[in-house]
Design an enzyme around this catalytic site. Structure first.
Site, PDB file in Angstrom:
ATOM      1  N   ASP A 379      34.732  42.450  53.390  1.00  0.00           N
ATOM      2  CA  ASP A 379      35.067  41.808  52.136  1.00  0.00           C
ATOM      3  C   ASP A 379      34.560  42.734  51.017  1.00  0.00           C
ATOM      4  OD1 ASP A 379      35.640  39.734  50.293  1.00  0.00           O
ATOM      5  OD2 ASP A 379      33.530  39.184  50.284  1.00  0.00           O
ATOM      6  N   LYS A 537      49.058  42.407  32.038  1.00  0.00           N
ATOM      7  CA  LYS A 537      47.886  43.272  32.250  1.00  0.00           C
ATOM      8  C   LYS A 537      47.168  43.613  30.937  1.00  0.00           C
ATOM      9  CE  LYS A 537      49.094  45.649  36.561  1.00  0.00           C
ATOM     10  NZ  LYS A 537      49.897  44.590  37.098  1.00  0.00           N
TER      11      LYS A 537
END
Length: 1035
Positions: A379, A537
């Site tokens: 992760d 964005k």
């Protein structure tokens, strides 16, 4: 809605595990009004319960061929025709094996139960007609009104009803969801408007209202429901979406909140996204199981051959059974005991290792797995990174300020606000220098001001014991201020402007206050705000300076989005690339001054676009884009998500050890790519192929073809595209991905992480190790062959579900390189030695039977046969678990040694055959030697051969050991003295007077030398002419 059976049969169906989930109506504060039965709100990570424990453990034991075989063997001794000796010779070893296993499993289950109990016993406040009462997490029911404090875990899936936060009339709170979805951004959640408007929380119990919610499902990003208040006129109906939910396993980041519970226990989103824990069986155990089957085959063949040589005379089928029992030593019962006890020792060593403090072994059945990992799936948030953002770089095009030169920025900002505008001739030095410095100061100030204004951060004040909340708010008390925002990046930027001297001290829906280094408060009116979206964005804000009336449009965003918006320049692209290569998250900041007329014109068009019914979002975007032209580029900011300690060297070591590292994260693509570069998961000279978003089969086909043409290049892919690829081109995609040096999957759902692990196991047949720290990593950890949990700041969910738990990612290196490697090599040596020990005695039995006309008579009776594999040889053989070929420092320094193990050479059919041949040679030499050299009595054969056998075993252990430990010497001497001492009691098997004669001593010495000396010579020659790789490092 799903068509559901009648309530009466539904409960029965759910009992049988076939019940369908149904939508529900939940009355606020009235759990007793429920229309169906709901599961208890308990977390359970145990493999067994009280009733299934014994049957489950026994089933898992007799699932192994070896143990089943010994059970049948022991049972056969109850048949008089088949009995060969005392019953205890078969039942005692089997009982011992099972007892050890049951105790070990029980200890693990009790530990697991205690960990679960800790989570289930967390205390929460519940609103009732009698006021607030304290309840345990496990007592919470659907319909309860629960109060959750700041920094407390949400105990069940709830609908958000009200908050103590005073931001506007609506109120709101922030949630940390990284335990659920792996995303670092905080999520904004809104309460139900109707309940937030109530004067006090206690009024929630006075109104007649209910929540209608969809049936429980796996989707953590969506929710459909309604809120209805019946006792108002007219009745109030509000629609509910994901913004009104508080899922379990998230943490409240601001304020105190009240929610109504709608899902509990097995129906929680976080639980439905986790897979059931499975009993993991190590690859090593499966290989040993396979070898025992081979040995069993040999046992059957030998028995049939013996009967065949008797020409199948008489009741030959009974003879076959007697021979099967006679040669049963070929399959060693002590193998499982030794290996299981070995595992306990390895687990103890891992726990005791001072170099990796705090490491816990939760599953002691698979330490050998750690020695042969080919794929490491990790992760990102909290595992590789600390989830703490730090401002690292401010770049103005001609000059860049790093962490060491921030004081210059500070002095520029300070001079802008403290110096009155001076005439250049009044200052000392040449006028030109002042002019340059002045423009530099203005540029720095403009950039810092833009960063301080262009964001979504809200400062809030809390009492700190000295100052109360109201006073702190009034005087903008620094010690009491905390910043709240959806993204940690934004907070890092605002904290940085504070450290420079420009502080954000206040904000509400329509205004913002900044404090200058001199203490002056600057007021700004917020005219418009354009939030960040994954599509655009970028985010923008239009503010009016109250002191000058100047209107400014500020914007910040990713370089790809901003490059076409800012005025032409020659440095943006290059510097963004440089900063990204350093692993910084880059934001481009720009501004544009607007006249009053320009703004009014924009506002008119913007309001009109927001009112349109068709293509609203498109029209709004077009209006905003009309402003986004020829903006003045101010600066670039570089923020770093700090890596955990020593992540880079650890990943480098794992790569050199032959592992491929995949990063599976729920976070955004840009963030994941940045971290991959920063952590050197992707090396500097490697290309990165960003897999374009695909939605259908055709696009996936084209994109896979484009990717196929790339070589030695890391892959970055989002969860949605991955799902499409796996749906249509699973085989092709996995084949290409497995060739990549590194793979980064972003926006991954918890179940997707587990699916990737499963596919890797099926496609490559290699061992996988999953590392994570959050609740969203649990299913991947449980699916992998070896799950490692990192105990993070965000609770212990992953480390509780894992097989091994570490406190830092860097400890993984030592866990695999040293402990994993040693466990595997030691178990391999131990298992082969135990097999050798039993084959030796079986060979002697075979020779003995064939010399005496194939009679099914035991060579060694009663205690001799039990003592052989316990008291006389157990300690030296078991002491092999302390053996090591290289020092742990060398194993850490040369991870290539680990690579050798991936081929599985320490325990293979080749090494197995070598040990079989050694056993046959030694067994034959000892038996034939004893038959040749004995004088008159049969008892002498037993004495000579048994003593030679014990000595041979002790010498063979000494031959196998690579690094002597003082306990090994003790074990050798102890075993020898035990044998010598016990000879006094063994007069029924051994002639005590004979063993004191010189004749006995020289015969035993000769036989032992002939059986062992050639092997010592061979070992010396091999070491001399074909040394193993590790010996080159130790010499």
């Amino acid at each position: 809605f799903s068509l559901s059976p009648s309530p009466r049969c539904c409960g029965w169906l759910r009992c049988c595990g076939r019940g369908e989930f149904r939508p529900r109506t939940v009355w606020l504060g009235h759990p007793e009004k429920r229309e169906q039965r709901y599961p208890r709100n308990v977390i359970n990570n145990q493999k067994y319960n009280f009733f299934t424990f014994l049957p489950g453990v026994l089933f898992n034991q007799f699932k192994y061929f070896l143990n089943l075989y010994f059970l049948l063997l022991a049972c056969s001794q109850f048949v008089p025709e088949l009995r060969l000796g005392a019953l205890y010779t078969y039942w005692v070893p089997l009982g011992f094996v099972l007892t050890v296993t049951i105790i070990r499993e029980a200890v693990e289950e009790i530990r697991c139960y205690c960990r679960d109990k800790e989570v289930n016993s967390q205390i929460y406040s519940k609103l009732t007609n009698r006021g607030t009462v304290k309840v345990r997490s496990s007592q919470i029911q659907v319909g309860d009104l629960i109060i959750v404090e700041k920094n407390q875990r949400v105990p069940a899936d709830m609908i958000f009803l009200r908050t103590s936060e005073k931001n506007g009339l609506t109120g709101s709170c922030f949630l940390r969801t990284d335990q659920l979805d792996g995303e670092t951004d905080w999520k904004l959640r809104l309460p139900v408007a109707c309940t937030q408007r109530l004067p006090t929380a206690a009024d929630l119990l006075q109104i007649r209202s209910y929540v209608y919610g969809e049936e429980p499902n796996i989707d953590i990003h969506n929710f459909v429901g309604t809120f209805t208040r019946e006792d108002s006129d007219p009745p109030v109906h509000e629609s509910l979406s994901i913004e009104n939910t508080l899922w379990a396993s998230t943490v409240v980041a601001s304020g105190t909140i009240v929610g109504v519970v709608i899902y509990t226990g097995k129906e929680l989103r976080s639980v439905m996204n986790a897979s059931n824990p499975r009993s993991k069986i190590g690859l090593f155990d499966l290989e040993v199981n396979c070898l025992t089957k081979v040995l069993f085959g040999a046992l059957v063949v030998v028995s049939i051959v013996m009967v065949a040589l008797q020409h199948f005379a008489g009741r030959w089928y009974l003879q076959i059974f007697r021979f099967l029992l006679l040669f049963s030593n070929i399959v060693p019962i002590s193998l499982r005991v030794n290996l299981d006890m070995g595992k306990i020792v390895y687990s103890w060593m891992i726990r005791r290792d001072s170099k990796i403090p705090g490491t816990v072994v939760r599953s002691s059945t698979i330490p050998e797995q750690l020695g042969r990992i080919s794929y490491l799936l990790t992760d990102k948030t909290g595992t590789l990174t600390q989830n703490e953002m730090v401002f690292r770089r401010l770049h103005l095009g001609t000059v860049a300020y790093g962490t060491d030169s921030m004081d210059e920025v500070q002095s520029h900002v300070f001079s802008t606000y403290t110096q009155p505008p001076q005439d250049s001739s009044a200052s000392r030095g040449p006028p030109q220098a002042t002019k340059v410095r002045k423009t530099m100061s203005i540029r720095v100030h403009e950039a810092v001001k833009a960063i301080a204004l262009c964001h979504n951060v809200t400062p809030s004040y809390e009492s700190n014991g000295v100052t109360d909340q109201a006073e702190a708010e009034q005087y903008y008390e620094d010690a009491c201020r905390v910043y709240q925002a959806s993204s940690p990046d934004e907070v890092a930027l605002v904290q940085w402007t504070e450290s420079i001297g420009l502080t954000l001290v206040g904000r509400d829906q329509s205004s913002m206050q900044l404090r200058t280094p001199s203490g002056q408060i600057l007021n700004f009116t917020i005219l418009q705000i354009f939030p960040f979206t994954y599509e655009s964005k970028r985010m923008g804000i239009i503010v009016r300076d109250d002191s000058t009336g100047e209107i400014t449009f500020y914007m910040k965003g990713a370089d790809v989005a901003m490059a076409s918006i800012v005025q032409y320049n020659d440095w943006l692209e290059e510097e963004c690339g440089n900063m990204a290569r350093e692993g910084l998250r880059v934001l481009v900041v720009a501004k544009k001054y607007l006249t009053e007329e320009q703004y009014q014109d924009f506002e008119t068009r913007y309001i009109q676009a927001k009112l349109s019914v068709h293509d609203r979002s498109l029209k709004v975007a077009t209006v905003i884009e009309s402003l986004e032209m020829e903006m003045e580029l101010l600066c670039l900011t570089g923020v770093e998500d700090q890596l955990q300690a020593d992540v880079r060297p650890t990943l480098e070591m794992l790569r050199n050890a032959g592992m491929k590292v995949w990063m599976l994260t729920g976070d955004k693509l840009e963030t994941a790519t940045c971290t991959a570069k920063n952590a050197h998961l992707v090396t500097r000279n490697q290309d990165i192929h960003i897999f374009r978003p695909v939605t259908n089969r055709g696009e996936a086909h084209l994109e896979l073809n484009a990717f196929r043409r790339k070589h030695d290049c890391a892959l970055v892919i989002s969860g949605d595209s991955l799902e499409v690829c796996l749906k249509y081109y699973e085989y092709e995609f996995m084949e290409l991905a497995c060739q990549c040096p590194a793979v980064v999957c972003c926006r991954c759902a918890p179940t997707q992480k587990a699916q990737i692990v499963r596919l890797l196991q099926q496609r490559t047949r290699k061992l996988t190790c999953a590392v994570g720290d959050g609740g969203n990593d649990v299913s991947m950890i449980q699916e992998a062959d070896c799950g490692v949990g990192v105990e993070g700041k965000e609770g212990k969910q992953a480390s509780l579900a894992a097989d091994f738990s570490v406190t830092q990612f860097k400890h993984l290196g030592r866990l695999l390189m040293v402990h994993g490697r040693n466990s595997y090599k030691r178990s391999a040596a131990l298992s082969q030695f135990v097999i050798h020990r039993s084959l030796c005695i079986s060979t002697m039995q075979a020779v003995f039977s064939s010399v005496f006309y194939f009679a099914s008579v035991a060579l060694y009776q009663g205690f001799l046969i039990i003592g052989y594999s316990t008291v006389y040889t157990m300690f030296p053989v078991f002491s092999l678990v302390l053996d090591k070929d290289v020092k742990s420092e060398v194993a850490m320094l040369y991870p290539e040694l680990y690579k050798d193990l991936l081929k599985g050479r320490p325990l293979s059919f080749k090494t197995f055959l070598i040990w079989v041949l050694i056993s046959i040679y030694q067994g034959s030499i000892i038996m034939y030697g004893a038959l040749l050299l004995f004088e008159s009595e049969f008892v002498h054969i037993v004495a000579i051969s048994f003593t030679s056998l014990i000595l041979t075993e002790l010498l063979m252990v000494a031959l196998t050991i690579q690094t002597w430990h003082w306990l090994m010497i003790v074990a050798e001497l102890l075993s020898l003295s035990c044998y010598i001492a016990s000879l006094v009691f063994l007069h029924e098997f051994i002639d005590v007077y004979f063993i004191t004669t010189l004749s006995f001593v020289w015969k035993v010495t000769v036989i032992t030398l002939v059986s062992c000396l050639p092997l010592y010579v061979l070992k010396y020659l091999r070491r001399r002419f074909s040394p193993p790789s590790y010996s080159k490092l130790t010499s």
